[in-house]
Design a protein around this motif. Structure first.
Motif, short mmCIF file in Angstrom:
data_model
loop_
_atom_site.label_atom_id
_atom_site.label_comp_id
_atom_site.label_asym_id
_atom_site.label_seq_id
_atom_site.Cartn_x
_atom_site.Cartn_y
_atom_site.Cartn_z
N VAL A 157 0.84 -1.20 0.00
CA VAL A 157 0.00 0.00 0.00
C VAL A 157 0.88 1.25 0.00
O VAL A 157 1.72 1.41 0.88
CB VAL A 157 -0.95 0.02 1.21
CG1 VAL A 157 -1.84 1.26 1.16
CG2 VAL A 157 -1.80 -1.24 1.25
N TRP A 158 0.67 2.13 -0.98
CA TRP A 158 1.42 3.38 -1.09
C TRP A 158 0.44 4.55 -1.04
O TRP A 158 -0.70 4.44 -1.46
CB TRP A 158 2.17 3.44 -2.41
CG TRP A 158 3.36 2.54 -2.48
CD1 TRP A 158 3.35 1.18 -2.69
CD2 TRP A 158 4.72 2.92 -2.34
NE1 TRP A 158 4.63 0.70 -2.69
CE2 TRP A 158 5.49 1.74 -2.49
CE3 TRP A 158 5.36 4.12 -2.12
CZ2 TRP A 158 6.88 1.75 -2.42
CZ3 TRP A 158 6.75 4.13 -2.05
CH2 TRP A 158 7.50 2.96 -2.19
N GLN A 159 0.91 5.67 -0.52
CA GLN A 159 0.13 6.91 -0.57
C GLN A 159 0.94 7.95 -1.32
O GLN A 159 2.08 8.25 -0.97
CB GLN A 159 -0.21 7.42 0.83
CG GLN A 159 -1.10 8.68 0.78
CD GLN A 159 -1.81 8.94 2.08
OE1 GLN A 159 -1.60 8.25 3.07
NE2 GLN A 159 -2.68 9.93 2.10
N ASP A 160 0.34 8.47 -2.36
CA ASP A 160 0.96 9.50 -3.20
C ASP A 160 0.04 10.71 -3.19
O ASP A 160 -0.95 10.75 -3.91
CB ASP A 160 1.14 8.97 -4.62
CG ASP A 160 1.94 9.92 -5.50
OD1 ASP A 160 2.45 10.93 -4.98
OD2 ASP A 160 2.05 9.66 -6.72
N GLY A 161 0.34 11.69 -2.33
CA GLY A 161 -0.58 12.81 -2.15
C GLY A 161 -1.86 12.31 -1.51
O GLY A 161 -1.86 11.72 -0.43
N SER A 162 -2.97 12.51 -2.19
CA SER A 162 -4.26 12.05 -1.68
C SER A 162 -4.64 10.68 -2.22
O SER A 162 -5.70 10.15 -1.90
CB SER A 162 -5.36 13.06 -2.03
OG SER A 162 -5.49 13.18 -3.45
N ARG A 163 -3.78 10.08 -3.05
CA ARG A 163 -4.10 8.78 -3.64
C ARG A 163 -3.57 7.65 -2.78
O ARG A 163 -2.41 7.66 -2.38
CB ARG A 163 -3.49 8.66 -5.04
CG ARG A 163 -4.03 9.61 -6.08
CD ARG A 163 -3.52 9.21 -7.45
NE ARG A 163 -2.06 9.14 -7.50
CZ ARG A 163 -1.37 8.44 -8.41
NH1 ARG A 163 -2.01 7.73 -9.33
NH2 ARG A 163 -0.04 8.46 -8.40
N LEU A 164 -4.42 6.67 -2.51
CA LEU A 164 -4.02 5.41 -1.88
C LEU A 164 -4.05 4.33 -2.95
O LEU A 164 -5.07 4.14 -3.61
CB LEU A 164 -4.97 5.04 -0.75
CG LEU A 164 -4.74 5.67 0.63
CD1 LEU A 164 -5.81 5.20 1.59
CD2 LEU A 164 -3.37 5.34 1.15
N LEU A 165 -2.94 3.62 -3.11
CA LEU A 165 -2.82 2.61 -4.16
C LEU A 165 -2.29 1.31 -3.56
O LEU A 165 -1.31 1.32 -2.81
CB LEU A 165 -1.88 3.09 -5.26
CG LEU A 165 -2.24 4.42 -5.94
CD1 LEU A 165 -1.10 4.90 -6.81
CD2 LEU A 165 -3.51 4.28 -6.75
N LEU A 166 -2.94 0.20 -3.89
CA LEU A 166 -2.50 -1.11 -3.46
C LEU A 166 -1.91 -1.85 -4.65
O LEU A 166 -2.60 -2.07 -5.65
CB LEU A 166 -3.66 -1.91 -2.85
CG LEU A 166 -3.39 -3.38 -2.53
CD1 LEU A 166 -2.27 -3.52 -1.50
CD2 LEU A 166 -4.66 -4.08 -2.05
N PHE A 167 -0.62 -2.20 -4.53
CA PHE A 167 0.06 -2.95 -5.58
C PHE A 167 0.32 -4.37 -5.09
O PHE A 167 0.55 -4.60 -3.90
CB PHE A 167 1.41 -2.30 -5.92
CG PHE A 167 1.29 -0.92 -6.51
CD1 PHE A 167 1.19 -0.74 -7.88
CD2 PHE A 167 1.28 0.20 -5.69
CE1 PHE A 167 1.10 0.53 -8.42
CE2 PHE A 167 1.18 1.47 -6.21
CZ PHE A 167 1.09 1.64 -7.58
N GLY A 168 0.33 -5.31 -6.01
CA GLY A 168 0.71 -6.67 -5.65
C GLY A 168 2.19 -6.73 -5.33
O GLY A 168 3.00 -6.17 -6.05
N GLY A 222 4.55 -6.90 -10.85
CA GLY A 222 4.79 -5.67 -11.58
C GLY A 222 4.16 -4.48 -10.90
O GLY A 222 4.15 -4.37 -9.67
N ASP A 223 3.61 -3.57 -11.70
CA ASP A 223 2.98 -2.36 -11.17
C ASP A 223 1.47 -2.44 -11.24
O ASP A 223 0.79 -1.42 -11.37
CB ASP A 223 3.49 -1.14 -11.95
CG ASP A 223 4.98 -0.92 -11.77
OD1 ASP A 223 5.50 -1.33 -10.74
OD2 ASP A 223 5.61 -0.35 -12.68
N ARG A 224 0.94 -3.63 -11.15
CA ARG A 224 -0.52 -3.81 -11.23
C ARG A 224 -1.19 -3.23 -9.99
O ARG A 224 -0.84 -3.55 -8.86
CB ARG A 224 -0.82 -5.30 -11.34
CG ARG A 224 -2.30 -5.63 -11.39
CD ARG A 224 -2.50 -7.13 -11.36
NE ARG A 224 -3.89 -7.48 -11.18
CZ ARG A 224 -4.32 -8.66 -10.78
NH1 ARG A 224 -3.44 -9.61 -10.52
NH2 ARG A 224 -5.60 -8.91 -10.63
#
Length: 471
Positions: free
Chosen positions: A416-427, A433-435
């Motif tokens: 789980v990454w946070q980039d500004g206001s975006r929360l993104l879950l990567f495998g 990869g970057d899915r």
């Protein structure tokens, strides 16, 4: 008869071992089989500060505090509340609102994230201490104990002018020890108190001491330090104050460098690291490390550097790019800033042994992304102007983060990454990869909770999601 008995026991043991090998693993973010599922959502009880974080966050209880408001929302269960189940989201908890909300007096308003400074909090395990401040005083004015279960202030006591405070680690209990220190010409007085009652347990005066450094607070090298401690500097030597009874333990294997010792911390291996403040104009500073014992199997070391942290603003007092609050030590890993390029080394070995970890290129610096736990879990990444982020120990500069993230992106949990206001879950399994497996928007800095949950802000709501395997 005995042969049959032993054969039966052996079969039982073999079955247990084989069964244990195939016990299903609990779900976690980024495992490829689980997705975030909303476990609880409700009104955000405490708005974060301008940077999206809270001045007080206690991982063990989920308590949040900013300004004059402290609250404990549902979703995280106290150790004392547990009945044998897991430590994750509360099943059957009251979902109607926060467990409790407390309005603090102005003296204890929470605005500082530096532990031990006025208007800050001292947190260790299930202990929360509030450090007060007033406009007419420099330094702390009072300390108060906060009960995280009931949401009430249980005790309060004044602090004399010129006193510094810290919450040191106590190996005998998880509550720690409140340490107060006051230095006068020729000596320093140190006092240890029970943080649950505020009652004094011991007092100690160290003759010849000129300074006390709180490695668990404002003078620490990093939040991921195993045994931060309280230290006194006297006559070119440094000693650890034993928190339970106030004993003075001198560091016999460390020779202090010249200059004012500014920060201190120790590693898992009982090695002590000290850093001097950079000199005004030249920005020269020293980093030294050595064993607390004389029978250490490795000699201590010292590195003289021109202090330079590219990510930091210039300090008005020294003119150097210097951020004394930024973490430099994480377990055994140490960052040595230098104008020629920072070193990332093991504290045991020193810069001379950093063969596999080359000097960073000028302009590169470390981004440390904390999980808002007491930083046992700290990931280290490097950001530079001339390429992707990479692990400093990798000579081929292999990318270690998904593509498309900004330089300020931080890892929050596994995948789980946070980039500004975006929360993104990567495998995070091989070949993933970057899915992107899941994404959401958060108006605050997301943080983990015990049991594998993740909390973030959706508008004026606080949301708790937990990993759940898909059927």
């Amino acid at each position: 008869m005995h042969t049959r008995t032993w054969r039966g026991l052996a079969l039982l043991l073999l079955g247990a071992v084989l069964t244990g090998c195939f016990v299903p693993q609990p779900p976690h973010f980024g495992d490829g089989e689980s997705k975030p599922v909303v476990s609880w959502r409700g009104e955000l009880p405490v708005a974060p500060g301008p940077d999206g974080t809270w001045a007080l966050y206690q991982p063990a209880t989920g308590v949040l505090g900013q300004g004059t408001v402290v609250a404990r929302p549902p979703g995280v269960r106290l150790e004392q509340d547990r009945t044998g189940a897991g430590a994750g989201a509360d099943e059957g908890a009251d979902r109607r609102g926060p467990r409790w909300t407390l309005e603090l007096p102005a003296e204890f308003a929470l605005t500082s994230k530096v532990p031990g400074t006025p208007h800050s909090a001292l947190v260790r395990g299930h202990t929360v201490l509030l450090v007060g401040g007033r406009p007419d005083r420099v330094g702390p004015t009072a300390v108060a104990g906060l009960d995280p279960r009931k949401g009430v202030i249980t005790w309060r006591r004044e602090v004399a002018g010129g006193t510094s405070v810290s919450l040191d680690r106590d190996h005998g209990s998880g509550d720690g020890v409140l340490i107060e220190a006051t230095c006068a010409p020729g000596s320093c007085r140190v006092e240890g108190s029970d943080p649950t009652t505020g009652r004094s347990q011991w007092e100690r005066t160290v003759p010849g001491a000129g300074a006390v450094l709180h490695g668990c607070g404002r003078d620490g090298l990093g939040t991921a330090v195993h045994d931060c401690g309280t230290y006194v500097v006297a006559d070119g030597r440094i000693a650890r104050i034993e928190p339970r009874e106030g004993g003075v333990l001198w560091a016999e294997g460390l020779r202090l460098p010249e200059g004012r010792i500014d920060r201190v911390g120790s590693t898992h291996s009982s090695w002590l690291v000290v850093v001097t403040a950079p000199e005004k104009g030249t920005c020269r500073a020293s980093v030294a490390a050595g064993s607390m014992r004389t029978d250490g199997d490795r000699p201590g070391w010292r590195a003289d550097v021109t202090w330079d942290q590219p990510e930091a603003a210039r300090d008005p007092g020294t003119g150097c790019r210097w951020d004394r609050t930024g973490p430099l030590l994480s377990h055994a890993g140490l960052v040595v800033p230098d104008a020629e390029g920072a070193r990332v080394v093991r504290a045991l070995d020193g810069p001379a042994a950093a063969v596999a970890r080359p000097r960073l290129e000028p302009g590169e610096y470390l981004l440390r992304t904390e999980h808002m736990y007491p930083a046992e879990r700290t990931e280290v990444f490097v950001h530079g102007p001339n390429g992707p982020d990479h692990a400093p120990e990798d000579p081929e500069k292999r990318p270690v983060r998904p593509a498309g993230l900004g330089p300020g992106a931080a890892i929050v949990d596994s995948g789980v990454w946070q980039d500004g206001s975006r929360l993104l879950l990567f495998g995070n399994w091989p070949g993933a990869g970057d899915r992107i497996l899941w994404k959401a928007g958060s108006a605050c800095r997301a943080h983990t909770v015990p049991g594998g949950g993740l909390r973030y802000c959706r508008g004026n709501e606080l949301v708790l999601v937990v990993p759940k395997k898909e059927d």
